[in-house]
Write a protein that holds these residues in place. Structure first.
Motif, short mmCIF file in Angstrom:
data_model
loop_
_atom_site.label_atom_id
_atom_site.label_comp_id
_atom_site.label_asym_id
_atom_site.label_seq_id
_atom_site.Cartn_x
_atom_site.Cartn_y
_atom_site.Cartn_z
N ILE A 1 0.87 -1.17 0.00
CA ILE A 1 0.00 0.00 0.00
C ILE A 1 0.90 1.22 0.00
CG2 ILE A 1 -1.75 1.31 1.27
CD1 ILE A 1 -2.49 -1.36 2.68
N THR A 2 0.65 2.15 -0.91
CA THR A 2 1.40 3.40 -0.95
C THR A 2 0.42 4.55 -0.90
OG1 THR A 2 3.14 2.37 -2.28
CG2 THR A 2 3.06 4.78 -2.27
N GLN A 3 0.68 5.48 0.00
CA GLN A 3 -0.19 6.65 0.15
C GLN A 3 0.68 7.89 0.18
OE1 GLN A 3 -3.41 6.55 3.21
NE2 GLN A 3 -2.23 8.23 4.09
N VAL A 4 0.29 8.90 -0.59
CA VAL A 4 1.03 10.15 -0.67
C VAL A 4 0.08 11.31 -0.37
CG1 VAL A 4 2.39 11.68 -2.15
CG2 VAL A 4 2.51 9.20 -2.49
N THR A 5 0.51 12.20 0.51
CA THR A 5 -0.21 13.45 0.72
C THR A 5 0.76 14.60 0.48
OG1 THR A 5 0.25 13.50 3.09
CG2 THR A 5 -1.81 12.47 2.41
N VAL B 1 4.83 10.43 2.71
CA VAL B 1 4.65 9.16 2.01
C VAL B 1 4.58 8.04 3.05
CG1 VAL B 1 5.68 7.48 0.43
CG2 VAL B 1 5.87 9.94 -0.05
N THR C 1 -1.79 9.54 8.70
CA THR C 1 -2.70 8.41 8.90
C THR C 1 -2.85 7.62 7.60
OG1 THR C 1 -3.89 9.60 10.62
CG2 THR C 1 -5.02 7.73 9.62
N LEU C 2 -2.61 6.33 7.73
CA LEU C 2 -2.79 5.39 6.61
C LEU C 2 -4.18 4.78 6.70
CD1 LEU C 2 -1.66 3.61 4.27
CD2 LEU C 2 -0.85 2.03 6.04
N TYR C 3 -4.87 4.71 5.58
CA TYR C 3 -6.20 4.10 5.50
C TYR C 3 -6.07 2.83 4.65
CZ TYR C 3 -7.56 8.58 7.35
OH TYR C 3 -7.67 9.69 8.16
N PRO C 4 -5.97 1.66 5.29
CA PRO C 4 -5.59 0.44 4.58
C PRO C 4 -6.70 -0.37 3.92
CG PRO C 4 -5.60 0.02 6.92
CD PRO C 4 -5.94 1.47 6.75
#
Length: 192
Positions: A10-14, A31, A149-152
Protein backbone atom coordinates in the motif's frame (compact mmCIF):
# COMPACT_ATOMS: atom_id res chain seq x y z
CA UNK A 1 9.90 -12.93 1.14
CA UNK A 2 10.09 -16.49 2.37
CA UNK A 3 8.36 -17.23 5.65
CA UNK A 4 6.25 -14.09 5.63
CA UNK A 5 4.59 -13.85 2.20
CA UNK A 6 3.39 -10.39 1.24
CA UNK A 7 -0.15 -10.13 -0.13
CA UNK A 8 -0.17 -6.44 -0.90
CA UNK A 9 1.81 -3.21 -0.84
CA UNK A 10 0.00 0.00 0.00
CA UNK A 11 1.40 3.40 -0.95
CA UNK A 12 -0.19 6.65 0.15
CA UNK A 13 1.03 10.15 -0.67
CA UNK A 14 -0.21 13.45 0.72
CA UNK A 15 1.04 16.88 -0.26
CA UNK A 16 -0.03 19.96 1.67
CA UNK A 17 0.33 23.19 -0.31
CA UNK A 18 -1.10 25.60 2.25
CA UNK A 19 -2.19 25.77 5.87
CA UNK A 20 -4.24 28.37 7.73
CA UNK A 21 -4.63 30.36 4.51
CA UNK A 22 -0.87 30.65 3.95
CA UNK A 23 0.69 29.10 0.85
CA UNK A 24 3.79 27.10 1.71
CA UNK A 25 7.17 28.10 0.31
CA UNK A 26 7.74 24.34 -0.07
CA UNK A 27 4.88 21.82 0.07
CA UNK A 28 4.86 19.26 2.87
CA UNK A 29 5.00 15.84 1.25
CA UNK A 30 4.34 12.70 3.32
CA UNK A 31 4.65 9.16 2.01
CA UNK A 32 3.49 5.98 3.72
CA UNK A 33 4.40 2.56 2.34
CA UNK A 34 3.01 -0.56 3.95
CA UNK A 35 3.22 -4.29 3.39
CA UNK A 36 0.38 -6.65 4.26
CA UNK A 37 1.92 -9.98 5.13
CA UNK A 38 1.03 -13.35 6.57
CA UNK A 39 1.18 -13.63 10.35
CA UNK A 40 2.20 -17.22 11.14
CA UNK A 41 1.84 -16.45 14.87
CA UNK A 42 -1.89 -15.66 14.59
CA UNK A 43 -4.37 -17.83 16.43
CA UNK A 44 -2.35 -18.96 19.44
CA UNK A 45 0.38 -17.92 21.84
CA UNK A 46 4.01 -18.26 20.65
CA UNK A 47 6.80 -17.66 23.14
CA UNK A 48 9.45 -17.19 20.45
CA UNK A 49 8.85 -14.40 17.91
CA UNK A 50 12.50 -14.13 16.89
CA UNK A 51 11.86 -15.28 13.31
CA UNK A 52 10.02 -12.01 12.63
CA UNK A 53 12.70 -9.92 14.33
CA UNK A 54 15.47 -11.64 12.37
CA UNK A 55 13.62 -11.23 9.05
CA UNK A 56 12.52 -7.63 9.68
CA UNK A 57 15.64 -5.84 8.33
CA UNK A 58 14.80 -7.17 4.88
CA UNK A 59 11.35 -5.63 5.18
CA UNK A 60 12.69 -2.36 6.64
CA UNK A 61 15.10 -1.96 3.75
CA UNK A 62 12.39 -2.72 1.19
CA UNK A 63 9.72 -0.41 2.63
CA UNK A 64 12.20 2.39 3.39
CA UNK A 65 13.59 2.26 -0.13
CA UNK A 66 10.13 2.31 -1.65
CA UNK A 67 9.08 5.28 0.51
CA UNK A 68 12.15 7.35 -0.37
CA UNK A 69 11.70 6.58 -4.06
CA UNK A 70 8.08 7.77 -3.97
CA UNK A 71 9.03 10.85 -1.89
CA UNK A 72 11.42 11.84 -4.70
CA UNK A 73 13.68 13.92 -2.47
CA UNK A 74 15.61 13.47 0.78
CA UNK A 75 13.56 12.24 3.72
CA UNK A 76 13.97 14.51 6.75
CA UNK A 77 11.38 12.84 9.00
CA UNK A 78 10.45 9.23 9.55
CA UNK A 79 8.25 6.88 11.53
CA UNK A 80 7.13 3.26 11.60
CA UNK A 81 4.39 1.02 12.90
CA UNK A 82 1.76 -1.50 12.10
CA UNK A 83 -1.46 -3.32 12.79
CA UNK A 84 -1.85 -6.97 13.73
CA UNK A 85 -5.07 -8.50 12.44
CA UNK A 86 -7.61 -9.61 15.03
CA UNK A 87 -6.26 -13.17 15.08
CA UNK A 88 -2.91 -11.87 16.26
CA UNK A 89 -1.56 -9.71 19.07
CA UNK A 90 0.21 -6.39 19.37
CA UNK A 91 3.40 -8.27 20.26
CA UNK A 92 3.28 -9.88 16.81
CA UNK A 93 3.39 -6.57 14.94
CA UNK A 94 5.97 -5.14 17.35
CA UNK A 95 8.26 -8.08 16.49
CA UNK A 96 8.41 -6.78 12.91
CA UNK A 97 9.28 -3.15 13.81
CA UNK A 98 11.96 -3.45 16.52
CA UNK A 99 15.52 -2.10 16.29
CA UNK A 100 16.73 -4.32 13.40
CA UNK A 101 13.82 -3.05 11.27
CA UNK A 102 14.48 0.54 12.39
CA UNK A 103 18.18 0.29 11.56
CA UNK A 104 17.36 -0.93 8.05
CA UNK A 105 14.90 1.96 7.66
CA UNK A 106 17.62 4.41 8.75
CA UNK A 107 19.97 3.00 6.10
CA UNK A 108 17.26 3.22 3.44
CA UNK A 109 16.63 6.92 4.11
CA UNK A 110 20.32 7.76 3.98
CA UNK A 111 21.05 7.58 7.68
CA UNK A 112 19.35 8.86 10.77
CA UNK A 113 20.65 9.42 14.29
CA UNK A 114 17.31 9.83 16.05
CA UNK A 115 14.98 7.27 17.53
CA UNK A 116 12.39 6.06 14.98
CA UNK A 117 9.00 6.77 16.57
CA UNK A 118 6.43 4.01 16.19
CA UNK A 119 2.81 3.06 16.81
CA UNK A 120 1.32 -0.44 16.85
CA UNK A 121 -2.08 -1.92 17.58
CA UNK A 122 -4.46 -4.81 16.88
CA UNK A 123 -7.33 -4.00 14.57
CA UNK A 124 -9.86 -5.25 12.09
CA UNK A 125 -9.46 -4.78 8.35
CA UNK A 126 -9.68 -1.11 7.50
CA UNK A 127 -8.50 0.18 10.88
CA UNK A 128 -6.66 3.47 10.25
CA UNK A 129 -3.05 3.60 11.43
CA UNK A 130 -1.63 6.93 12.55
CA UNK A 131 2.15 6.89 12.27
CA UNK A 132 4.21 9.44 14.21
CA UNK A 133 6.85 11.46 12.40
CA UNK A 134 9.95 13.09 13.88
CA UNK A 135 13.18 14.50 12.44
CA UNK A 136 15.50 11.66 11.43
CA UNK A 137 18.64 13.12 12.99
CA UNK A 138 17.46 15.06 16.05
CA UNK A 139 14.42 14.22 18.11
CA UNK A 140 14.12 17.73 19.58
CA UNK A 141 13.38 19.43 16.24
CA UNK A 142 9.92 20.49 17.35
CA UNK A 143 8.61 21.60 13.94
CA UNK A 144 9.00 18.01 12.70
CA UNK A 145 6.66 16.54 15.37
CA UNK A 146 3.89 15.33 13.11
CA UNK A 147 1.89 12.30 12.05
CA UNK A 148 0.27 10.78 9.00
CA UNK A 149 -2.70 8.41 8.90
CA UNK A 150 -2.79 5.39 6.61
CA UNK A 151 -6.20 4.10 5.50
CA UNK A 152 -5.59 0.44 4.58
CA UNK A 153 -9.00 -0.53 3.09
CA UNK A 154 -9.48 -4.29 3.59
CA UNK A 155 -6.24 -5.01 5.41
CA UNK A 156 -5.10 -6.66 7.56
CA UNK A 157 -7.08 -9.90 7.55
CA UNK A 158 -7.26 -11.63 10.96
CA UNK A 159 -4.20 -13.77 10.13
CA UNK A 160 -2.11 -10.92 8.69
CA UNK A 161 0.08 -8.05 9.85
CA UNK A 162 0.33 -4.66 8.21
CA UNK A 163 3.79 -3.10 8.64
CA UNK A 164 4.32 0.48 7.46
CA UNK A 165 6.90 3.24 7.28
CA UNK A 166 6.35 6.96 6.82
CA UNK A 167 8.70 9.65 5.56
CA UNK A 168 8.35 13.38 5.02
CA UNK A 169 10.37 16.02 3.22
CA UNK A 170 10.05 18.77 5.85
CA UNK A 171 8.42 19.81 9.10
CA UNK A 172 4.88 21.09 9.65
CA UNK A 173 3.66 24.04 7.63
CA UNK A 174 3.60 27.31 9.60
CA UNK A 175 5.43 25.74 12.57
CA UNK A 176 6.01 28.45 15.16
CA UNK A 177 6.53 26.87 18.56
CA UNK A 178 10.29 27.23 18.84
CA UNK A 179 12.80 24.53 19.60
CA UNK A 180 15.75 23.50 17.47
CA UNK A 181 15.28 24.30 13.79
CA UNK A 182 16.21 21.75 11.15
CA UNK A 183 19.16 23.85 9.99
CA UNK A 184 20.60 23.81 13.54
CA UNK A 185 20.72 20.01 13.81
CA UNK A 186 24.03 18.56 14.97
CA UNK A 187 22.84 14.96 14.52
CA UNK A 188 25.42 13.24 16.74
CA UNK A 189 23.35 12.09 19.71
CA UNK A 190 19.97 11.74 18.04
CA UNK A 191 18.52 14.47 20.26
CA UNK A 192 20.00 17.78 19.04
Amino acid sequence: MAGFPIRRFITQVTEDLSCEGITADKPLRKVVVGAVLANPFAGKYHEDLSAAVEWSPELGKLLGGMAVEVLGEPALSYGKGGIAGTGGSQEHVVSFVTTPFGNALRDAVGGGAAWVSSATCVGAAGTPLTLPLAHKDALYVRDHYDAVTLYPADAPYPDEVLVAVAVANRGRLNARLGGISADEVVGKDGLT
